[in-house]
Each structure stands twice: as structure tokens, then as C-alpha cells.
Write a protein that holds these residues in place. Structure first.
Motif, PDB file in Angstrom:
ATOM      1  N   LYS A  61       0.828  -1.208   0.000  1.00 40.68           N
ATOM      2  CA  LYS A  61       0.000   0.000   0.000  1.00 40.68           C
ATOM      3  C   LYS A  61       0.859   1.254   0.000  1.00 40.68           C
ATOM      4  O   LYS A  61       1.966   1.271   0.539  1.00 40.68           O
ATOM      5  N   ILE A  62       0.322   2.313  -0.597  1.00 39.54           N
ATOM      6  CA  ILE A  62       1.020   3.589  -0.655  1.00 39.54           C
ATOM      7  C   ILE A  62       0.472   4.495   0.439  1.00 39.54           C
ATOM      8  O   ILE A  62      -0.739   4.730   0.517  1.00 39.54           O
ATOM      9  N   ASP A  63       1.354   4.987   1.288  1.00 43.27           N
ATOM     10  CA  ASP A  63       0.963   5.874   2.374  1.00 43.27           C
ATOM     11  C   ASP A  63       0.343   7.158   1.814  1.00 43.27           C
ATOM     12  O   ASP A  63       0.774   7.668   0.783  1.00 43.27           O
ATOM     13  N   ARG A  64      -0.655   7.698   2.507  1.00 44.92           N
ATOM     14  CA  ARG A  64      -1.377   8.875   2.019  1.00 44.92           C
ATOM     15  C   ARG A  64      -0.449  10.088   1.847  1.00 44.92           C
ATOM     16  O   ARG A  64      -0.581  10.858   0.890  1.00 44.92           O
ATOM     17  N   SER A  65       0.502  10.248   2.764  1.00 46.38           N
ATOM     18  CA  SER A  65       1.421  11.385   2.645  1.00 46.38           C
ATOM     19  C   SER A  65       2.309  11.235   1.418  1.00 46.38           C
ATOM     20  O   SER A  65       2.626  12.215   0.742  1.00 46.38           O
ATOM     21  N   VAL A  66       2.701   9.988   1.123  1.00 51.16           N
ATOM     22  CA  VAL A  66       3.504   9.729  -0.080  1.00 51.16           C
ATOM     23  C   VAL A  66       2.652   9.972  -1.323  1.00 51.16           C
ATOM     24  O   VAL A  66       3.140  10.475  -2.340  1.00 51.16           O
ATOM     25  N   ALA A  67       1.366   9.628  -1.237  1.00 50.95           N
ATOM     26  CA  ALA A  67       0.459   9.836  -2.374  1.00 50.95           C
ATOM     27  C   ALA A  67       0.389  11.307  -2.754  1.00 50.95           C
ATOM     28  O   ALA A  67       0.255  11.651  -3.941  1.00 50.95           O
ATOM     29  N   ASP A  68       0.501  12.194  -1.763  1.00 52.15           N
ATOM     30  CA  ASP A  68       0.505  13.631  -2.056  1.00 52.15           C
ATOM     31  C   ASP A  68       1.716  14.018  -2.894  1.00 52.15           C
ATOM     32  O   ASP A  68       1.615  14.816  -3.833  1.00 52.15           O
ATOM     33  N   HIS A  69       2.862  13.449  -2.561  1.00 49.60           N
ATOM     34  CA  HIS A  69       4.073  13.725  -3.339  1.00 49.60           C
ATOM     35  C   HIS A  69       3.933  13.186  -4.765  1.00 49.60           C
ATOM     36  O   HIS A  69       4.327  13.840  -5.740  1.00 49.60           O
ATOM     37  N   ILE A  70       3.377  11.969  -4.862  1.00 47.12           N
ATOM     38  CA  ILE A  70       3.208  11.345  -6.177  1.00 47.12           C
ATOM     39  C   ILE A  70       2.255  12.176  -7.033  1.00 47.12           C
ATOM     40  O   ILE A  70       2.520  12.434  -8.215  1.00 47.12           O
ATOM     41  N   SER A  71       1.145  12.606  -6.441  1.00 42.82           N
ATOM     42  CA  SER A  71       0.152  13.370  -7.200  1.00 42.82           C
ATOM     43  C   SER A  71       0.724  14.700  -7.684  1.00 42.82           C
ATOM     44  O   SER A  71       0.431  15.141  -8.794  1.00 42.82           O
ATOM     45  N   THR A  72       1.563  15.327  -6.851  1.00 43.42           N
ATOM     46  CA  THR A  72       2.181  16.602  -7.254  1.00 43.42           C
ATOM     47  C   THR A  72       3.092  16.391  -8.459  1.00 43.42           C
ATOM     48  O   THR A  72       3.042  17.147  -9.437  1.00 43.42           O
ATOM     49  N   GLY A  73       3.916  15.347  -8.387  1.00 45.61           N
ATOM     50  CA  GLY A  73       4.804  15.053  -9.506  1.00 45.61           C
ATOM     51  C   GLY A  73       4.039  14.690 -10.762  1.00 45.61           C
ATOM     52  O   GLY A  73       4.369  15.136 -11.870  1.00 45.61           O
ATOM     53  N   MET A  74       2.972  13.900 -10.603  1.00 38.30           N
ATOM     54  CA  MET A  74       2.153  13.488 -11.745  1.00 38.30           C
ATOM     55  C   MET A  74       1.477  14.692 -12.382  1.00 38.30           C
ATOM     56  O   MET A  74       1.393  14.814 -13.612  1.00 38.30           O
ATOM     57  N   LYS A  75       1.001  15.612 -11.533  1.00 41.57           N
ATOM     58  CA  LYS A  75       0.336  16.824 -12.046  1.00 41.57           C
ATOM     59  C   LYS A  75       1.315  17.684 -12.841  1.00 41.57           C
ATOM     60  O   LYS A  75       0.992  18.156 -13.942  1.00 41.57           O
ATOM     61  N   GLU A  76       2.506  17.880 -12.289  1.00 45.81           N
ATOM     62  CA  GLU A  76       3.494  18.720 -12.978  1.00 45.81           C
ATOM     63  C   GLU A  76       3.887  18.108 -14.319  1.00 45.81           C
ATOM     64  O   GLU A  76       4.040  18.818 -15.317  1.00 45.81           O
ATOM     65  N   TRP A  77       4.055  16.802 -14.323  1.00 44.41           N
ATOM     66  CA  TRP A  77       4.373  16.113 -15.585  1.00 44.41           C
ATOM     67  C   TRP A  77       3.237  16.291 -16.584  1.00 44.41           C
ATOM     68  O   TRP A  77       3.467  16.614 -17.758  1.00 44.41           O
ATOM     69  N   ALA A  78       1.983  16.081 -16.134  1.00 46.68           N
ATOM     70  CA  ALA A  78       0.821  16.166 -17.023  1.00 46.68           C
ATOM     71  C   ALA A  78       0.665  17.573 -17.598  1.00 46.68           C
ATOM     72  O   ALA A  78       0.425  17.747 -18.801  1.00 46.68           O
ATOM     73  N   ILE A  79       0.822  18.593 -16.751  1.00 45.97           N
ATOM     74  CA  ILE A  79       0.684  19.985 -17.213  1.00 45.97           C
ATOM     75  C   ILE A  79       1.782  20.317 -18.224  1.00 45.97           C
ATOM     76  O   ILE A  79       1.546  21.024 -19.215  1.00 45.97           O
ATOM     77  N   SER A  80       2.983  19.767 -17.989  1.00 46.55           N
ATOM     78  CA  SER A  80       4.077  20.006 -18.935  1.00 46.55           C
ATOM     79  C   SER A  80       3.778  19.402 -20.300  1.00 46.55           C
ATOM     80  O   SER A  80       4.355  19.809 -21.311  1.00 46.55           O
ATOM     81  N   LYS A  81       2.870  18.432 -20.324  1.00 45.66           N
ATOM     82  CA  LYS A  81       2.464  17.785 -21.571  1.00 45.66           C
ATOM     83  C   LYS A  81       1.187  18.406 -22.152  1.00 45.66           C
ATOM     84  O   LYS A  81       0.638  17.905 -23.132  1.00 45.66           O
ATOM     85  N   GLY A  82       0.692  19.477 -21.533  1.00 45.80           N
ATOM     86  CA  GLY A  82      -0.482  20.160 -22.061  1.00 45.80           C
ATOM     87  C   GLY A  82      -1.799  19.714 -21.474  1.00 45.80           C
ATOM     88  O   GLY A  82      -2.871  20.105 -21.955  1.00 45.80           O
ATOM     89  N   ALA A  83      -1.764  18.894 -20.420  1.00 44.36           N
ATOM     90  CA  ALA A  83      -3.012  18.424 -19.805  1.00 44.36           C
ATOM     91  C   ALA A  83      -3.655  19.541 -18.980  1.00 44.36           C
ATOM     92  O   ALA A  83      -2.971  20.292 -18.282  1.00 44.36           O
ATOM     93  N   THR A  84      -4.963  19.634 -19.058  1.00 45.38           N
ATOM     94  CA  THR A  84      -5.718  20.625 -18.278  1.00 45.38           C
ATOM     95  C   THR A  84      -6.665  19.960 -17.285  1.00 45.38           C
ATOM     96  O   THR A  84      -7.143  20.605 -16.352  1.00 45.38           O
ATOM     97  N   HIS A  85      -6.959  18.673 -17.525  1.00 47.05           N
ATOM     98  CA  HIS A  85      -7.916  17.938 -16.697  1.00 47.05           C
ATOM     99  C   HIS A  85      -7.319  16.587 -16.285  1.00 47.05           C
ATOM    100  O   HIS A  85      -6.333  16.127 -16.857  1.00 47.05           O
TER     101      HIS A  85
END
Length: 727
Positions: A61-85
Motif C-alpha cells: 500500500k502507498i501511504d497517504r502522505s507519499v500519495a501527495d508527493h506522487i500526485s504533485t509530480g504526476m500533475k506537474e508532468w501532465a501539465i508540462s504535456k499540455g493536460a488541463t484535466h
């Protein structure tokens, strides 16, 4: 309507070829839009990356605090690729995919920010009220949860970050195809790993692998839209066969038409960006039928990729003015489309457990998994048939090179000889001579035997093809998750039983490991002999033989689906922790209801086309003939019949066909009304199958006869020759 037909044909002739820009090297763009290892290393901290890897490899299982770090990185990557949603991308029991898009955008006191937290990554709460649930909960109980599946990487499609997820009810029951599949894969991993340790103690994990082959038809968009049946039912409900079909075998593996090739090139580029390893493309047997296939992948990812690809295929087809037909039998009289599921088991040490090796011991390992798979199919052949049952696949099975509804296993004459030799192994301990003879003359020869192609029976529903089993009966519209859940579950159960028997012989009979394995395999070869069949799967001869062997022959979906709720199925799934009885029965209810609804829709569409398009056109042509006869009579008087005999015969024939069509539609509607009064969904499906559906062929027959009689200029529906040969 005839004006629409000719307008569509003209539009097709004037289609420009859509130019496609391809990269010089596909490897340079592969997975660019996937949050894969490279992207994670770049955008995640070391601890976050390790946490995701542990979840993928070990299921931790992935700890919730770690999930916050993962989501931030995933968001930054997605936005860099032009994702808005972003969206939780899941596979409800509709057979397709589902998604609800949310913007990263959120307002604050100071303005606005892009926000995507760990809670949004790990779980969402879509409105589940309108998805099939099979009576698990009331409609007003709308809550359902989607939960992140880290084993299948997130990807960007268009401007949306798509996160593969499972979908469950708030009470915990699975409402999707992915959840049972993941549980089945976990079961086969544990069972296969335990058996693989007989041969290699270092094996720590076994992955089920899948390579699907997607067959499909491509029809010009204008031509497809001119047919109400294709639009609403996905197939042609009537239409006379083209004079030229597939009888010359000139389409199969032929030169790919330019428009189609450009579509394929565009599709493959999109697939590369999404990390779908598409490798093969070619013309299939029927006109305007094609196939693509990827490199093998871990099963869960392969299933996700196939579901995603079908969506991508539709979107790319629209750009190229095509319509993709995934229906298993969109055209009568020519080959339908399947989705062959090539399945195997691979260890974390890089060994294909269904691939023969270079030593007798490695081949004993191969035979262990090979024979256990055959035994599993033998024990659960009815459940495997249920796994590929659908209203659309019923049209394909048993016709035009497709496998029959009777499940059997084809292994080829050479491997049959190997099993026959193994069957002769004596009970108890093997003598040194027996071991030497067996290993050198039988087991040791397997690699050279497999140089002889084992794939020679196109009609076999389940065939061994060198280093894998190919489940050919799967339909082209199917979500691979269902047949893969069944196959991995039954093999897991079989391997568990096998290990129990072998361990029992070692412990209680003091047998050596090899002796115990050989003795159990010998027993399984005898027990599963009935499922092995090398001949032609068509015709009464095989049906009679299958009946003697006590193999099921469930030709229709309502009959086949009964196996899903049998005691043996419930015991299988509950015993392995794959599904509860509630989940099993809910799925059965959903599928049996869907069958009746699909037949109901087809009946309504057929009645509409026949009465509102075919009959009025026939009457219009008949009136032209009547005017012609009247004119001849005005000229020749009493002798007019000598000159108008053929016209009068045509008038009579048209009247007869119109009468038969009207009568058939009226009776079909009456049967539908009777069926719709039934409260039992299984009885409803049976009535639609056996009392409503038979009218389809009768109505179609007379409509197709009219197509041959009526002036081509008047005929309203785009014909087979136009649908299949306009490119």
C-alpha cells in the motif's frame, strides 16, 4: 433514402487521402504520454518512486502522505504535456471504458491555482447510479468509488490525465472488469510460483502475459451513416451477399489500401505515444477487414491497452473519414472478427513456463504447466464458453472459420504423441531405465517437435501455438478482462490442486519429486483426454463426438451464461477470493439483461428498416411495373400478357415478399410484447433468443430477395458490394 445512399457513395469516391506525419524512429516517441519509469524518476522523489515500485511489484500500500508527493509530480508532468484535466479511467460492466473529467484548476482567495492532491489521485466518488450493478444496490444509492491501480501507468489522452482505476460499490463489491482480473492474476501468481519452485527455487513471482489480436472492419464514414442498422446495432441486419466476397482469397495479407494504410500509420503513432506496443498490421480474410496486434505484455496492462486502443481507433478513424466496426459479425456470409487472446506465464527470472527448454528438466517444467492448463480447461470448459458469450459473438461462433461453441484444446499431432507416451508411465516409482527413456526419447525431443508448427487448426477455440495458448473464441468487441479472469482463475485452481497432490505423494508415498510429478501428470493426461481435439470443429460429426465426450455445446448466450452461476463457479471464485456469490450473481444478471436488450434493439431496428424503407421502396417499384403493364395493355389490348408476362411475374413476387415481411414483423412484435411481460430476466432472455430472434432471418430473407428484384436506382440501403469494396 436512395438519394442518401448515392450521395454517400459519391462522397466516398471524392475522399482525399489524409496525410500522416510519422516519426523517423518509433522508439523515440514510445510512451511519451505515459507516466512511466522515466517520467517518475524525473518528477518523483526517490522515496515516492520506490513506493510506487513496491506497490507495482509487491502489491504494498502507498501511504497517504507519499500519495501527495506522487500526485504533485504526476500533475506537474501532465501539465508540462499540455493536460488541463484529470480523470479516473475505469472499466464498468458496460464492456467499454468510462471517465469523468475534472480540471486541475481551483480558485483561491488570491486568484487561482492548479491543484491535484493525493486524495484525488488515490480515490474518487463518481455517480455510480447509471452503471450496471446487477441488483447489488438501489438506484438511489449512487455512491461508487474508483481507486488508483498503480500497476497500470497513468497516461495523457488529448488534454486529459487518465489514471487507471478499479471501480467498487460503497459496500465493497466490484462494479468493474478490472477488480476480479487483478484478484485472478494474484491467485495465478501465487499458485504458479509455488509450482515453479519445484524446478527453480529462485522464482519469486509469475506474471500472466497476454498478447491480443484485434480484428476489425473499416467502412467509409458516409457509407456507414447511410445504414441505420450499422449505426444502431453495429451490424447489417439485412443485405444481399455481394457477387464477389472473400471466395478468391485475394484480400488476406494483400496490399493494404492507401487510405487504410494512412489510418493504420496514424493509429500506430497515437499508440506509440500511449505506450501501446502495436507491432503487426495486415489485411484479414474478409473484404475491408483488418487486424493489428501488439507485443506481449503483463495481462492487466494488456487489457487496459486493448480497451484504450479501441477508443483510440474510433477517434483516429473519424479523422480519416472511416467508421470502425468491432462487431463480431457485421456482414453475413463472410468471416467475422475475433480478438485472439494469446496467454502464457512468465517468471521473474525471465522464463516462459509454456516454452520448452534446452534440457529434460526444463521440459518437465514445460509439461507441468502445459498439462495443467489443459486439465483446467477440461474441468471448466463451460465456464470458458460463458466467458466469451455475447449476443454479437453468437453470430460468429461456428461460422466462416470461427471456432465453434464447443470448447476443445488443439495441441497438434506431435505433442499428442508426447502425451500418449507420458500416459504409459507406470504407477509408482520410475525405474532408471524409464526415466532415461522418458527424458531422452520423449521430454528431450520436445524442442525439435515444436519446430513443426502446432498452429494448423483455425477452428480450434483453444490452441497451443508453440510457447503459448491462444484462446481464439474471444469476440472482437469483448473486454479481454473477462476471459482472462476466467482463464487465470481456473489455471490457478488447477495448479493449487496439482501441488497438493504432488506434495501428498512426496510426503505419504515417499516418492521423489520427479516421480510424483510424472505420476500426477499421467493421471491428468487421462482425465483430460476428452477435451483434446485435432479435427475440424464444424458440422454434425464433431457435435456428435463432443456429445459422446460429454462436452457442453451451449450455442446461445442465455444457455452459456448459466455456467457463471453454477456451484462449481461460485466455489472456484469464492475459494480463490476473486468474487463473492453476490458479485457473481450480479454479473450474471447484468449480462443476461444486456443480451435481451441487444436483441430487442435489433428487432426494433429491423422492423423499422423493413417497414419504413424496404417495403415502401418495393411498392414504388411495383407501381412502376404496374404502369408499364398498363401501357403495354393500352398498346396491345388482349394480347398484352404475351409482352408483359415477366413484369406481371415480378409484381406477384414483390407482393409475396411484402406480405411475408409484414407478417414476420407483426409476429415478431407480438412475441416481443409477450416476452416483455416476463419478470424473470433469464426467461426474458430465453424468449428473445428462441422466440423473437428466429424472425430476424425470415424477415431478412424476403428483404434480401426484394433487393435483387427492385431497381438499383431506387434501393434505399447501401449494398454489400458498396460497403465491402469501396475503399
Amino acid at each position: 433514402m436512395s438519394t442518401l445512399r448515392f450521395h454517400a457513395i459519391k462522397e466516398t469516391f471524392n475522399r482525399p487521402v489524409i496525410n500522416v506525419n510519422e516519426p523517423e524512429r518509433r522508439s523515440s516517441i514510445f510512451g511519451q504520454n505515459v507516466f512511466n519509469n522515466d517520467a517518475m524518476r524525473q518528477y518523483l522523489t526517490k522515496d515516492s518512486y520506490k513506493s510506487v515500485q513496491d506497490a507495482i511489484v509487491n502489491g504494498s500500500k502507498i501511504d497517504r502522505s507519499v500519495a501527495d508527493h506522487i500526485s504533485t509530480g504526476m500533475k506537474e508532468w501532465a501539465i508540462s504535456k499540455g493536460a488541463t484535466h484529470y480523470t479516473h479511467w475505469f472499466q464498468p460492466l458496460t464492456g467499454s471504458t468510462a471517465e469523468k473529467h475534472d480540471a486541475f484548476f481551483e480558485t483561491t482567495e488570491d486568484g487561482a491555482i492548479e491543484k491535484f492532491g493525493g486524495g484525488q489521485l488515490v480515490q474518487q466518488e463518481p455517480d455510480a447510479s447509471s452503471f450496471p450493478n446487477g441488483g447489488i444496490r438501489n438506484t438511489f444509492e449512487a455512491r461508487g468509488y474508483t481507486a488508483w491501480d498503480p500497476t497500470s501507468p497513468a497516461f495523457i489522452f488529448g488534454t486529459t490525465l487518465c489514471i487507471p482505476t478499479v471501480f467498487v460499490a460503497y459496500t465493497g463489491e466490484a462494479l468493474d472488469n478490472k477488480t476480479p482480473l487483478l484478484r485472478a492474476l494474484q491467485s495465478v501468481d501465487q499458485a504458479a510460483t509455488a509450482v515453479a519452485k519445484y524446478f527453480d527455487k529462485s522464482v519469486a513471482k509469475v506474471n500472466a502475459t497476454l498478447g491480443w489480436e484485434q480484428e476489425y472492419f473499416l467502412i467509409d464514414k458516409a457509407l456507414a451513416k447511410s445504414r441505420p442498422d450499422i449505426n444502431l446495432a453495429g451490424r447489417t441486419l439485412l443485405g444481399h451477399a455481394s457477387a464477389k466476397g472473400q471466395q478468391l482469397d485475394d484480400h488476406y495479407f494483400g496490399s493494404i489500401p492507401t487510405r487504410v494504410l494512412n489510418y493504420m500509420r496514424d493509429l500506430e503513432t497515437e499508440s506509440m505515444l500511449l505506450g501501446i506496443p502495436v507491432k503487426t498490421r495486415h489485411n484479414e480474410v474478409a473484404p475491408n477487414q483488418f487486424e493489428l496486434a501488439p507485443i506481449f505484455e503483463e495481462t492487466n496492462l494488456a487489457v487496459d491497452h486493448n480497451s484504450l486502443l479501441m477508443d483510440v481507433m474510433n477517434k483516429v478513424a473519424d479523422r480519416h473519414n472511416f467508421t470502425v466496426l468491432f462487431h463480431e459479425k457485421p456482414f453475413a456470409g463472410i468471416n467475422g472478427s475475433g480478438k485472439h487472446n494469446n496467454w502464457s506465464l512468465a517468471t521473474n527470472t525471465g522464463v516462459n513456463l509454456l516454452g520448452p527448454g534446452s534440457t529434460p528438466m526444463k521440459n518437465l517444467q514445460f509439461l507441468t504447466f502445459f498439462i495443467n492448463t489443459i486439465k483446467a480447461v477440461n474441468e471448466y470448459e463451460e465456464l470458458l464458453r460463458a466467458a466469451i458469450a455475447s449476443a454479437s459473438n453468437d453470430h460468429r461462433l461456428g461460422a466462416n472459420e470461427a471456432p465453434p461453441a464447443i470448447i476443445s484444446v488443439f495441441i497438434g499431432s506431435q505433442l499428442t504423441a508426447v502425451l500418449d507416451e507420458l500416459e504409459k508411465v507406470k504407477n509408482g516409482k520410475l525405474s532408471p531405465e524409464d526415466k532415461t527413456d522418458l527424458k531422452l526419447n520423449v521430454v528431450g525431443k520436445i524442442p525439435e517437435i515444436l519446430l513443426d508448427n502446432t498452429d494448423r487448426n483455425r477452428t480450434s477455440p483453444f490452441a497451443f501455438t508453440g510457447n503459448k495458448f491462444e484462446f481464439r473464441a474471444v469476440g472482437s468487441t469483448a473486454n479481454c478482462a473477462k476471459p482472462m479472469t476466467v482463464l487465470n482463475a481456473i489455471v490457478a485452481k488447477q495448479l493449487i490442486d496439482f501441488k497438493d497432490k504432488v506434495d501428498g505423494l512426496i510426503k505419504d508415498k515417499k516418492m521423489k519429486k520427479d516421480d510424483a510429478i510424472f505420476n500426477v501428470l499421467r493421471e491428468y493426461i487421462k482425465d483430460s483426454k476428452r477435451i483434446r481435439f485435432e479435427g475440424d470443429g464444424y458440422g454434425e460429426a464433431w457435435e456428435k463426438e463432443a456429445k459422446k465426450r460429454k462436452l457442453s455445446n451451449n450455442k446461445t448466450t442465455p444457455e452459456a451464461l448459466k455456467a457463471q452461476i453454477s456451484k462449481s463457479t461460485i466455489d472456484l471464485y469464492e475459494g480463490l477470493g476473486i468474487m463473492s456469490k453476490v458479485e457473481i450473481e450480479a454479473r450474471h444478471e447484468i449480462e443476461i439483461e444486456e443480451y435481451a436488450l441487444r436483441i430487442q434493439i435489433e428487432g426494433r431496428v429491423l422492423g423499422d428498416i423493413a417497414r419504413n424503407h424496404v417495403i415502401p421502396t418495393a411498392i414504388r417499384y411495383q407501381n412502376i411495373l404496374i404502369e408499364n403493364v398498363q401501357g403495354i395493355k393500352d398498346i396491345y389490348g388482349k394480347n398484352f400478357k404475351k409482352f408483359a408476362g415477366e413484369q406481371m411475374s415480378l409484381i406477384e413476387q414483390i407482393s409475396e415478399h411484402i406480405e411475408k415481411i409484414n407478417k414476420g414483423i407483426t409476429e415478431m412484435i407480438n412475441e416481443r410484447k409477450k416476452a416483455n411481460k416476463l419478470n424473470d430476466s433469464e426467461k426474458l432472455a430465453m424468449d428473445y433468443c428462441h422466440k423473437v430472434k428466429p424472425y430476424f432471418d425470415e424477415i431478412r430473407y424476403h428483404c434480401d430477395k426484394l433487393e435483387l428484384l427492385v431497381d438499383d436506382e431506387l434501393w434505399p440501403l447501401t449494398k454489400y458490394r458498396e460497403l465491402l469494396f469501396t475503399r
